[in-house]
Design a protein around this motif. Sequence first.
Motif: not given
Length: 436
Positions: A361-388
């Motif tokens: 599944v590929r998007d062309q959006g904001m991307g994810i930093s290496q640091a965030d890639q380590q935590r996004i699969f944990e509970q309640f962890e998220r990358v905040t989007g442009d809409d907050g």
Amino acid sequence: MTLTAFEALTFSPQTDPAVPSGTHPSPPLPPESTDLAEENTTRILIVDDLPENLLALNALIRQDDRTIFQASRGEDALNLLLEHEFALAILDVQMPGMSGFELAKLMRSTEKTRHIPIIFVSAAGKESNYAFTGYETGAVDFLYKPLDIDAVRGKVNIFVELYRQRREVRRQVQALEKSRHEQNQLMTQLQATEAELRTALRMRDDFMSMAAHELRTPLNSLFLETQLRKMQLKRGQSAIFDAPYLQAMVAKDQRQIQSMVRLIDDMLDASRIRSNRLSIRPAQVELAALLVRVVDNLSHQAADAATTISLLQPVPVTGMWDEFRIEQVIVNLLTNALRYGRGKPVEISVHPLADSVRIDVRDQGMGISQADQQRIFEQFERVTGDDGTGGLGLGLFITRQLVEAHGGMIAVQSQPGQGTVFQVTLPLNPPAETTA
């Protein structure tokens, strides 16, 4: 009162002349009391090249709570000193080979033995000035033969008592140090537990806030739409409720309700995963047909995000999976791509492998930093989007659990500003264990 070697043997008839140099014999102890006896006994070393002198001193100073070690040579005595801990060493000055003075110098040069009190014994007259040499080598006392029974016993008793007091102080210090160490460990554990509790409380509060926010958005939309229709009906504008309007209205309401249902389902699934109650029910699934259906169902959501979802040449692949859960995985990933894709097209593709299949599944959006890639699969962890907002932080957690429950794995490839690719690899036949 003085005591010659012969008188000492006569004075102490229980002494066994056949006992060789070494540890004074003591009654055998049961195995469970051996350690306690070793802990409570006091070791004394006597060194003399004449067996009768060793026996005499042994008879004079031994007691039930003492263990007497004997050596007839300085070399043997040094070995005993390095092997055991002694409360006192009584050394004869004049011995063949290593003299008592030489042995004392060696004792004072070694950390293990430098603090052992030394009493020298000599048959030489006082005019020999041995006492001065003895005190120079670190002796605490110097005795001349024939020995005074009371003086010898008194001095030995004093040094034994001093040793026992030092040992007791050392034991108490060790106990205090152990207690302090245990208290520090307990404090560290308490601090760690307190930090975990604070984190759990913060995560709970954040989650409640996120859940309220995420549910409020579709509810507000439904409420406003309902109020608008109510106002139109009140003004007699029922003519606008024709078939196309009603179809659009129902479709929009359905999307809002489905959004809330997904949020609630995510919360329930997270709870089931934590309690190991989320079951997987494999059946034969044709993957391409499933993907076509999911993309079609999300087309309206993609239109609302001013973008599109493209399924790139789906290859027919059949596997044993839980169709509902695999659909949930794809929906989560596509919804994520729409949220963070910045309105640019989203692509999904299928890549058959030997005994598995990979879904990208590929998007062309904001991307994810290496640091965030380590935590996004944990509970309640998220990358905040442009809409907050970034959702509840449960979607990817649930997705990974579902993929792994099928015996598969999920990976992410991304760079900030360059889009993201989520790759899900599923075996065609999942393992027998089917609980997430």
